[in-house]
Design an enzyme around this catalytic site. Structure first.
Site, PDB file in Angstrom:
ATOM      1  N   HIS A 340      -1.663  -9.166   3.978  1.00 22.22           N
ATOM      2  CA  HIS A 340      -3.061  -9.511   4.239  1.00 22.22           C
ATOM      3  C   HIS A 340      -3.540 -10.653   3.344  1.00 22.22           C
ATOM      4  O   HIS A 340      -4.616 -11.215   3.580  1.00 22.22           O
ATOM      5  CB  HIS A 340      -3.947  -8.279   4.047  1.00 22.22           C
ATOM      6  N   ASP A 344      -4.645 -12.863   8.437  1.00 22.34           N
ATOM      7  CA  ASP A 344      -5.878 -12.139   8.733  1.00 22.34           C
ATOM      8  C   ASP A 344      -5.630 -11.150   9.868  1.00 22.34           C
ATOM      9  O   ASP A 344      -4.666 -11.277  10.638  1.00 22.34           O
ATOM     10  CB  ASP A 344      -6.999 -13.104   9.120  1.00 22.34           C
TER      11      ASP A 344
END
Length: 369
Positions: A340, A344
């Site tokens: 992450h 995204d």
């Protein structure tokens, strides 16, 4: 051993002192962090003696055995090796006796302290009460971890410590891909010599998804992002010695037959232990198929230094609503674990949706839509 390997563990000898060996005949196996390597005899002759022992850590250039070209001196070599430990065996007994004497001294000195602390007599009963509940040591086995298992454990823990891992899920209707396989499996085998499996369909779908979302094929390097203009797919394969990940190079240039042939070759090498380090090096994205073992759902761990991994699972017939009617469909859950820090949620979901769209309708690959 390869540039990335500096040492290994001498796993076992394949020959015994006195055995005749030929040039390039394997005499021992060295276990490295990635693969098991055969040590070949540089000359033909008779093994005179072993210099190293099984379990020793060895480096390139380390002597592990002496080979006699003429075969002379082979017979006395074996007894001489056995005599050494017998001669050396009595020597450590003297220090052991000293240790036992030394151990007795502190016991005598500590006796008054123990007598003073006899007032609280509650701890001994507690210890005696809990001891019988422990399983007997005779029913336990202690086995040292292999280098491959230790390496896998280290890399997976480093992955958890480094990446901000997050998983997203979707489900795939396998009806059309299964029909495609059923309709053309015989013709596919006849022309290409390999069976048409589901993995090639998912590899092609992953290639399409990575081309649509290049960030998932990228990786963080310090303060930079490295975008790769190639797609090397690592396929996780479980072997008796541990998990290995052979790489399909330039998967974006392959068709279904090329992928199936490469998977078949790499899987056989991984299973019999003949896979090389070069065949596992690199890789920009990993696919793990836990469904072959019956896994319904999982959150795979990223294979560093990659940024994402796709998890496939078992195919289960479930009731689904299709055109307003409830019908049974062969469904598979798929999971994408991603870093992450770089990727995204939007890109991750779009990628997984692309996998779903291509697998459910493989004609999209022909039309590139």
């Amino acid at each position: 051993m390869g540039e990335s390997i500096t040492d290994g563990t001498l796993a076992k000898f394949l020959k015994n002192p006195g055995d005749i060996v030929q040039i390039d005949e394997p005499i021992a196996q060295v276990e490295t962090d990635k693969v098991t390597i055969d040590v070949a005899s540089p000359e033909a002759g008779v093994i005179q003696k072993f210099v190293a022992k099984e379990g020793d850590t060895v480096e390139p250039g380390t002597k592990i055995a002496v080979i006699s070209k003429s075969g002379e001196g082979v017979t006395p070599a074996v007894p001489s090796e056995k005599e050494k430990p017998e001669k050396e065996a009595p020597q450590p007994s003297h220090p052991a006796e000293k240790d036992s004497v030394d151990k007795q001294k502190p016991k005598a000195e500590s006796a008054p302290v123990q007598e003073k602390s006899k007032a609280p007599s509650t701890p001994p009963p507690k210890a005696s009460a809990t001891e019988p509940q422990l399983p007997p040591k005779e029913r336990e086995r202690r086995v040292p971890m292999t280098r491959l298992r230790k390496r896998v454990a280290t890399r997976l823990k480093d992955s958890q410590n480094t990446f901000a891992m997050l998983s997203t899920f979707n489900e795939v209707d396998m009806t059309n891909l299964m029909k495609l396989r059923s309709d053309y499996k015989d013709a596919f085998v006849e022309k290409h010599g390999v069976k048409l499996g589901f993995m090639s369909g998912f590899v092609k779908a992953a290639v399409s998804g990575l081309q649509n979302q290049p960030i998932i094929n990228a990786v963080i390097d310090g303060d930079d992002i490295i975008y790769r203009d190639y797609i090397d797919i690592s396929i996780a394969v479980g072997t008796p010695k541990g998990l290995v990940v052979p790489v399909i190079r330039n998967a974006e240039k392959m068709n279904f037959a090329d992928i199936e042939k490469e998977i078949n070759t790499l899987a056989k090498k991984a299973t019999d232990g003949s896979i090389s380090i070069d065949e596992m090096a690199g890789g920009s994205f990993t696919i793990s198929n836990g469904g072959v073992y019956g896994s319904l759902l999982s959150t795979p761990i990223i294979n560093p230094p990659q940024s994402a991994i796709l998890g496939m699972h078992s195919i289960v017939n479930r009731p689904m609503v299709v055109n307003g009617n409830v019908v049974p469909r062969p469904m598979m859950y798929i999971a994408l674990t991603y870093d992450h820090r770089l990727i995204d949620g939007r890109e991750a979901v779009y990628f997984l949706r692309r996998i779903k769209d291509v697998v459910e309708d493989p004609r999209r690959l022909l039309l590139d839509i």
